[in-house]
Design a protein around this motif. Structure first.
Motif, mmCIF file in Angstrom:
data_model
loop_
_atom_site.group_PDB
_atom_site.id
_atom_site.type_symbol
_atom_site.label_atom_id
_atom_site.label_comp_id
_atom_site.label_asym_id
_atom_site.label_seq_id
_atom_site.Cartn_x
_atom_site.Cartn_y
_atom_site.Cartn_z
ATOM 1 N N MET A 1 7.702 12.430 -2.832
ATOM 2 C CA MET A 1 8.117 11.541 -3.912
ATOM 3 C C MET A 1 8.053 10.075 -3.480
ATOM 4 S SD MET A 1 11.277 13.764 -5.507
ATOM 5 C CE MET A 1 11.630 12.574 -6.800
ATOM 6 N N VAL A 2 8.471 9.803 -2.231
ATOM 7 C CA VAL A 2 8.416 8.426 -1.741
ATOM 8 C C VAL A 2 6.974 7.979 -1.550
ATOM 9 C CG1 VAL A 2 8.949 6.924 0.212
ATOM 10 C CG2 VAL A 2 10.682 8.509 -0.660
ATOM 11 N N SER A 3 6.169 8.821 -0.883
ATOM 12 C CA SER A 3 4.798 8.444 -0.556
ATOM 13 C C SER A 3 3.923 8.368 -1.799
ATOM 14 C CB SER A 3 4.208 9.456 0.434
ATOM 15 O OG SER A 3 2.883 9.112 0.766
ATOM 16 N N ALA A 4 3.917 9.440 -2.601
ATOM 17 C CA ALA A 4 3.061 9.469 -3.789
ATOM 18 C C ALA A 4 3.558 8.498 -4.860
ATOM 19 C CB ALA A 4 2.999 10.886 -4.346
ATOM 20 N N GLY A 5 4.882 8.419 -5.016
ATOM 21 C CA GLY A 5 5.424 7.507 -6.022
ATOM 22 C C GLY A 5 5.118 6.060 -5.699
ATOM 23 N N GLY A 6 5.279 5.701 -4.435
ATOM 24 C CA GLY A 6 4.986 4.329 -4.034
ATOM 25 C C GLY A 6 3.515 4.000 -4.185
ATOM 26 N N GLN A 7 2.658 4.945 -3.809
ATOM 27 C CA GLN A 7 1.226 4.672 -3.931
ATOM 28 C C GLN A 7 0.796 4.604 -5.389
ATOM 29 O OE1 GLN A 7 -1.281 6.987 -1.388
ATOM 30 N NE2 GLN A 7 -3.005 5.614 -1.743
ATOM 31 N N ALA A 8 1.353 5.466 -6.231
ATOM 32 C CA ALA A 8 1.024 5.429 -7.652
ATOM 33 C C ALA A 8 1.389 4.069 -8.254
ATOM 34 C CB ALA A 8 1.743 6.550 -8.385
ATOM 35 N N ALA A 9 2.545 3.563 -7.880
ATOM 36 C CA ALA A 9 2.972 2.262 -8.407
ATOM 37 C C ALA A 9 2.020 1.156 -7.964
ATOM 38 C CB ALA A 9 4.396 1.955 -7.939
ATOM 39 N N VAL A 10 1.592 1.192 -6.697
ATOM 40 C CA VAL A 10 0.677 0.174 -6.190
ATOM 41 C C VAL A 10 -0.683 0.275 -6.873
ATOM 42 C CG1 VAL A 10 -0.554 -0.640 -4.140
ATOM 43 C CG2 VAL A 10 1.860 -0.037 -3.976
ATOM 44 N N CYS A 11 -1.134 1.497 -7.151
ATOM 45 C CA CYS A 11 -2.425 1.693 -7.825
ATOM 46 C C CYS A 11 -2.450 1.037 -9.200
ATOM 47 C CB CYS A 11 -2.725 3.183 -7.980
ATOM 48 S SG CYS A 11 -3.245 4.012 -6.465
ATOM 49 N N LEU A 12 -1.318 0.996 -9.857
ATOM 50 C CA LEU A 12 -1.263 0.495 -11.231
ATOM 51 C C LEU A 12 -1.058 -1.009 -11.307
ATOM 52 C CD1 LEU A 12 0.826 3.357 -12.875
ATOM 53 C CD2 LEU A 12 -1.651 3.048 -12.886
ATOM 54 N N LEU A 13 -0.869 -1.660 -10.176
ATOM 55 C CA LEU A 13 -0.698 -3.108 -10.163
ATOM 56 C C LEU A 13 -2.029 -3.815 -10.422
ATOM 57 C CD1 LEU A 13 1.542 -3.578 -6.987
ATOM 58 C CD2 LEU A 13 2.279 -3.843 -9.369
ATOM 59 N N PRO A 14 -2.000 -5.029 -10.964
ATOM 60 C CA PRO A 14 -3.218 -5.853 -11.009
ATOM 61 C C PRO A 14 -3.732 -6.066 -9.584
ATOM 62 C CG PRO A 14 -1.495 -6.806 -12.363
ATOM 63 C CD PRO A 14 -0.842 -5.699 -11.586
ATOM 64 N N ASN A 15 -5.030 -6.267 -9.440
ATOM 65 C CA ASN A 15 -5.633 -6.309 -8.112
ATOM 66 C C ASN A 15 -5.032 -7.379 -7.208
ATOM 67 O OD1 ASN A 15 -7.620 -5.155 -6.321
ATOM 68 N ND2 ASN A 15 -8.685 -7.111 -6.440
ATOM 69 N N LYS A 16 -4.725 -8.570 -7.746
ATOM 70 C CA LYS A 16 -4.155 -9.627 -6.913
ATOM 71 C C LYS A 16 -2.792 -9.233 -6.359
ATOM 72 C CE LYS A 16 -6.506 -13.685 -8.806
ATOM 73 N NZ LYS A 16 -6.341 -15.009 -9.468
ATOM 74 N N MET A 17 -1.985 -8.569 -7.197
ATOM 75 C CA MET A 17 -0.671 -8.126 -6.734
ATOM 76 C C MET A 17 -0.814 -6.982 -5.734
ATOM 77 S SD MET A 17 1.707 -8.294 -10.166
ATOM 78 C CE MET A 17 3.136 -7.763 -9.221
ATOM 79 N N ARG A 18 -1.771 -6.087 -5.991
ATOM 80 C CA ARG A 18 -1.983 -4.970 -5.067
ATOM 81 C C ARG A 18 -2.410 -5.512 -3.696
ATOM 82 N NH1 ARG A 18 -4.363 -1.989 -8.242
ATOM 83 N NH2 ARG A 18 -6.482 -2.760 -7.977
ATOM 84 N N LYS A 19 -3.297 -6.492 -3.683
ATOM 85 C CA LYS A 19 -3.721 -7.111 -2.424
ATOM 86 C C LYS A 19 -2.523 -7.716 -1.698
ATOM 87 C CE LYS A 19 -6.845 -10.725 -0.688
ATOM 88 N NZ LYS A 19 -7.897 -11.697 -1.061
ATOM 89 N N TRP A 20 -1.659 -8.402 -2.426
ATOM 90 C CA TRP A 20 -0.489 -9.022 -1.817
ATOM 91 C C TRP A 20 0.441 -7.977 -1.211
ATOM 92 C CZ3 TRP A 20 4.833 -9.009 -2.714
ATOM 93 C CH2 TRP A 20 5.542 -10.031 -2.087
ATOM 94 N N VAL A 21 0.646 -6.864 -1.909
ATOM 95 C CA VAL A 21 1.507 -5.794 -1.395
ATOM 96 C C VAL A 21 0.919 -5.205 -0.118
ATOM 97 C CG1 VAL A 21 2.378 -3.467 -1.844
ATOM 98 C CG2 VAL A 21 2.524 -5.218 -3.622
ATOM 99 N N TYR A 22 -0.397 -4.915 -0.126
ATOM 100 C CA TYR A 22 -1.039 -4.367 1.067
ATOM 101 C C TYR A 22 -0.868 -5.305 2.260
ATOM 102 C CZ TYR A 22 -3.537 -0.139 -0.433
ATOM 103 O OH TYR A 22 -3.855 1.138 -0.821
ATOM 104 N N LEU A 23 -1.160 -6.568 2.070
ATOM 105 C CA LEU A 23 -1.159 -7.502 3.183
ATOM 106 C C LEU A 23 0.230 -7.873 3.678
ATOM 107 C CD1 LEU A 23 -4.065 -9.906 2.149
ATOM 108 C CD2 LEU A 23 -4.144 -7.912 3.662
#
Length: 272
Positions: free
Chosen positions: A246-268
């Protein structure tokens, strides 16, 4: 030091200049490889073939080329390479990245310090235009115990950085055809099912190219479904508890749905 094989897979979308830089970085290692094994994952462009043919001509006893008739994907291509590499010690290399000159020597020396380990990895630096100005350092746990604990939520071994023992990879089932997660799938079996000891050098020895497309590929509904589906199957196999899933898949699902600029910021800023 021990003999080792370099294992690289190349497919038609790679850039010839980056392939050349990647190969050169491995030829410049302070401890030289006994074999450089390249899997052509399906037909390549003429430009890529020319780069490979040039090195085969210059180093006929070093390079081994396996040409697959069609594009199989990274997992199946590497599985064939693992089976056919002639050395027990295999060091991975991707066809568009860069290794520091001491990388292989340090991996081999660490294996001598930890002979019980089946995999030795390291940190990797992520860069866009200039290797001297990396945008992030991807850090991973050090000890086997830390790697084991971390693996249930995120992959604790960075695939292109690793040295592994051929016998260990084959005994653990080799690579499977798992789209986007061939490395995590393999390393879960190695660490969580077979309890193979591993170690990560707490130093950057590897440079990986990233750009906006790197983060775009890690977003969207399709990628989210693939990620969640993979992790659900790992939970069903017993590699992840329901809470870890739930933690791993839920967190990744949320990141997948972010706009690309926000997703990049979260990754970095949070995932490195």
């Amino acid at each position: 030091m021990r003999k080792y094989s370099i294992l690289m897979s190349v497919y038609y979308k790679e850039k010839p200049m980056w392939l050349r830089e990647s190969i050169e970085s491995m030829l410049s290692q302070t401890v030289k490889a006994e074999e450089f094994f390249i899997v052509k994952d399906g037909p390549l462009t003429d430009e890529l073939d020319e780069v490979i043919d040039e090195y085969v001509k210059s180093y006929p006893e070093l390079f081994t080329i396996l040409a697959l008739k069609k594009n199989m994907g990274l997992g199946p291509a590497l599985a064939e390479g693992v089976k056919k590499c002639r050395n027990e010690i295999i060091i991975r290399m991707d066809s568009d990245d860069y290794s520091v000159p001491e990388r292989c020597e340090k991996l081999l020396r660490e294996l001598d310090k930890h002979p019980e380990c089946g995999i030795i990895g390291s940190y990797e630096a992520e860069f866009s235009d200039d290797m001297n100005s990396p945008v992030a350092i991807h850090k991973v746990p050090e000890t086997s115990e830390q790697i084991h604990a971390f693996m249930s939520r995120r992959c604790a071994l960075l695939h292109p950085t690793v040295l592994y023992k051929k016998s260990v990879i084959i005994n653990c089932g080799n690579y499977h055809d798992v789209r986007l997660y061939e490395d995590y799938d393999l390393f879960m079996r190695v660490v969580l099912e077979h309890n193979v000891k591993c170690y990560n050098i707490q130093e950057n020895l590897y440079y990986i190219r990233i750009n906006d497309a790197f983060f775009e590929r890690r977003g969207g509904i399709s990628y989210m479904k693939t990620a969640v589906g993979f992790k659900w199957r790992q939970h069903r196999k017993g590699y992840m508890s329901l809470g870890d899933f739930m933690v791993s898949a839920g967190g990744q699902a949320a990141v997948c749905l972010l706009p690309n600029k926000m997703r990049k910021w979260v990754y970095l800023n949070f995932l490195r």
